[in-house]
Design a protein around this motif. Structure first.
Motif, PDB file in Angstrom:
ATOM      1  N   SER A 144       0.831  -1.212   0.000  1.00  0.00           N
ATOM      2  CA  SER A 144       0.000   0.000   0.000  1.00  0.00           C
ATOM      3  C   SER A 144       0.857   1.250   0.000  1.00  0.00           C
ATOM      4  O   SER A 144       0.512   2.259  -0.636  1.00  0.00           O
ATOM      5  CB  SER A 144      -0.936   0.002   1.216  1.00  0.00           C
ATOM      6  N   ARG A 145       1.989   1.204   0.661  1.00  0.00           N
ATOM      7  CA  ARG A 145       2.880   2.366   0.712  1.00  0.00           C
ATOM      8  C   ARG A 145       3.670   2.519  -0.580  1.00  0.00           C
ATOM      9  O   ARG A 145       3.879   3.630  -1.071  1.00  0.00           O
ATOM     10  CB  ARG A 145       3.791   2.266   1.930  1.00  0.00           C
ATOM     11  N   VAL A 146       4.119   1.404  -1.137  1.00  0.00           N
ATOM     12  CA  VAL A 146       4.829   1.454  -2.412  1.00  0.00           C
ATOM     13  C   VAL A 146       3.917   2.034  -3.494  1.00  0.00           C
ATOM     14  O   VAL A 146       4.346   2.844  -4.321  1.00  0.00           O
ATOM     15  CB  VAL A 146       5.323   0.053  -2.826  1.00  0.00           C
TER      16      VAL A 146
ATOM     17  N   GLU B 253       4.405   5.153  -6.105  1.00  0.00           N
ATOM     18  CA  GLU B 253       4.393   4.926  -7.545  1.00  0.00           C
ATOM     19  C   GLU B 253       3.303   5.719  -8.263  1.00  0.00           C
ATOM     20  O   GLU B 253       3.419   6.007  -9.452  1.00  0.00           O
ATOM     21  CB  GLU B 253       4.224   3.434  -7.844  1.00  0.00           C
ATOM     22  N   GLY B 254       2.240   6.083  -7.554  1.00  0.00           N
ATOM     23  CA  GLY B 254       1.181   6.870  -8.183  1.00  0.00           C
ATOM     24  C   GLY B 254       0.397   6.077  -9.211  1.00  0.00           C
ATOM     25  O   GLY B 254       0.343   4.840  -9.164  1.00  0.00           O
TER      26      GLY B 254
ATOM     27  N   SER C 102      14.902  11.933  -3.975  1.00  0.00           N
ATOM     28  CA  SER C 102      15.460  12.130  -2.629  1.00  0.00           C
ATOM     29  C   SER C 102      14.346  12.189  -1.587  1.00  0.00           C
ATOM     30  O   SER C 102      14.502  11.667  -0.472  1.00  0.00           O
ATOM     31  CB  SER C 102      16.316  13.399  -2.584  1.00  0.00           C
ATOM     32  N   SER C 103      13.213  12.795  -1.935  1.00  0.00           N
ATOM     33  CA  SER C 103      12.086  12.851  -1.000  1.00  0.00           C
ATOM     34  C   SER C 103      11.517  11.455  -0.754  1.00  0.00           C
ATOM     35  O   SER C 103      11.156  11.103   0.373  1.00  0.00           O
ATOM     36  CB  SER C 103      10.991  13.770  -1.549  1.00  0.00           C
TER      37      SER C 103
ATOM     38  N   GLN D  40       2.471   8.511   7.279  1.00  0.00           N
ATOM     39  CA  GLN D  40       1.714   8.065   6.114  1.00  0.00           C
ATOM     40  C   GLN D  40       2.468   8.485   4.855  1.00  0.00           C
ATOM     41  O   GLN D  40       2.988   9.595   4.773  1.00  0.00           O
ATOM     42  CB  GLN D  40       0.314   8.673   6.121  1.00  0.00           C
ATOM     43  N   PRO D  41       2.542   7.595   3.871  1.00  0.00           N
ATOM     44  CA  PRO D  41       3.306   7.920   2.652  1.00  0.00           C
ATOM     45  C   PRO D  41       2.651   9.028   1.840  1.00  0.00           C
ATOM     46  O   PRO D  41       1.440   9.229   1.900  1.00  0.00           O
ATOM     47  CB  PRO D  41       3.305   6.602   1.884  1.00  0.00           C
ATOM     48  N   VAL D  42       3.481   9.733   1.099  1.00  0.00           N
ATOM     49  CA  VAL D  42       3.044  10.827   0.239  1.00  0.00           C
ATOM     50  C   VAL D  42       3.648  10.617  -1.146  1.00  0.00           C
ATOM     51  O   VAL D  42       4.787  10.172  -1.263  1.00  0.00           O
ATOM     52  CB  VAL D  42       3.493  12.190   0.809  1.00  0.00           C
TER      53      VAL D  42
END
Length: 283
Positions: free
Chosen positions: A11-13, A17-18, A159-160, A180-182
């Protein structure tokens, strides 16, 4: 060990990846949720299915590709919490082998072959500081990204992404949830070894200093001219000045060439290290 982490790691990956992307400088080409058209074509070919746009990938296909080609390959179920996620994220971004090499290089005690085996798993388990090991692994990843030709274009997103992957991975390693991932613009562009900057060449330095293979460099040519003019220098002040100038110029070229060769060799070694190239590879 951490089989239950697959769903939350994925879910975070997927956030990183969008959705659909097809940036002209992305070596992955058309990509949907991290799956490239090439990977999707191969997946459907193996199942005797007609090829279609990766935009049309369904949830079951996505799940199977991620589990089989990324999570299982990096032994996600056997890696400790935190490492399962950071290695999987790197595998999706730069390939499983490359991601595993970052971990192996950070360990410094196992063979760097890009394959998660019992030795690597044991070394990770036995490492006294998982927080530090995750940071070292992602430091290797960032160094790799900086050695790619596309770094200047995508460094912000890359880098982010690496920074956030580290924050989440370290949190999981200590039993915490983490941020939470962004999604970061450009962070989903594939970063693969084929995009590596060429290693600095020693050729210009060799040509100047006259080094290598018995070749005659510019400094050597000047030295020959000086030797021809030397007998005439005593009878002509002008020729004497010319000879002196040739001596100085030849020396400067030789020293400069040697200096550049040393500089180029150091840069090449540093870049080869960042790209995880085996010893002896110079180009």
């Amino acid at each position: 060990m951490t089989a239950q982490n697959y769903a939350r790691a994925l879910s975070r990956v997927l956030v990183h990846e969008g959705g659909y992307s097809n940036h002209p400088e992305d070596p992955g080409g058309a990509t949907m949720k991290g799956v490239t058209q090439r990977v999707y074509d191969a997946y459907r070919d193996r199942r005797g299915l007609k090829r279609q746009s990766v935009r049309m990938i369904d949830e079951s296909e996505l799940q199977e590709i991620y589990r089989r080609q990324f999570w299982n390959v990096v032994k996600g179920d056997k890696l400790p919490a935190g490492f399962d996620y950071i290695v999987m994220d790197g595998a999706v971004h730069s390939g499983p082998s490359q991601s595993v090499k970052w971990l192996q290089r950070a360990l410094g005690t196992v063979k760097v072959d890009g394959v998660i085996g019992e030795a690597t798993l044991a070394a990770v388990e036995e490492h006294p500081d998982h927080d530090q090991l995750i940071a070292a692994t992602l430091s290797r990843r960032l160094a790799f990204l900086k050695a790619l030709k596309t770094w200047k274009t995508f460094k912000g997103g890359w880098s982010s992404r690496v920074e956030q992957v580290q924050d989440i991975g370290q949190a999981w390693a200590t039993g915490s949830v983490g941020p939470q991932p962004v999604f970061f613009l450009g962070g989903n562009v594939k970063a693969t070894i084929d995009q590596a900057k060429p290693l600095p060449a020693k050729g210009p330095a060799d040509a100047t200093a006259g080094a290598g293979g018995g070749s005659v460099g510019l400094a050597a040519v000047l030295d020959q001219v000086r030797e021809q003019l030397d007998p005439l220098a005593a009878g002509s002040e002008i020729i004497g000045h010319v000879v002196a100038a040739l001596v100085i110029t030849g020396a400067v070229l030789t020293i400069g060439g040697i200096g550049y060769r040393f500089f180029a060799a150091r840069r090449a070694k540093k870049r080869a290290d960042a790209l995880d190239l085996p010893d002896g590879v110079t180009a």
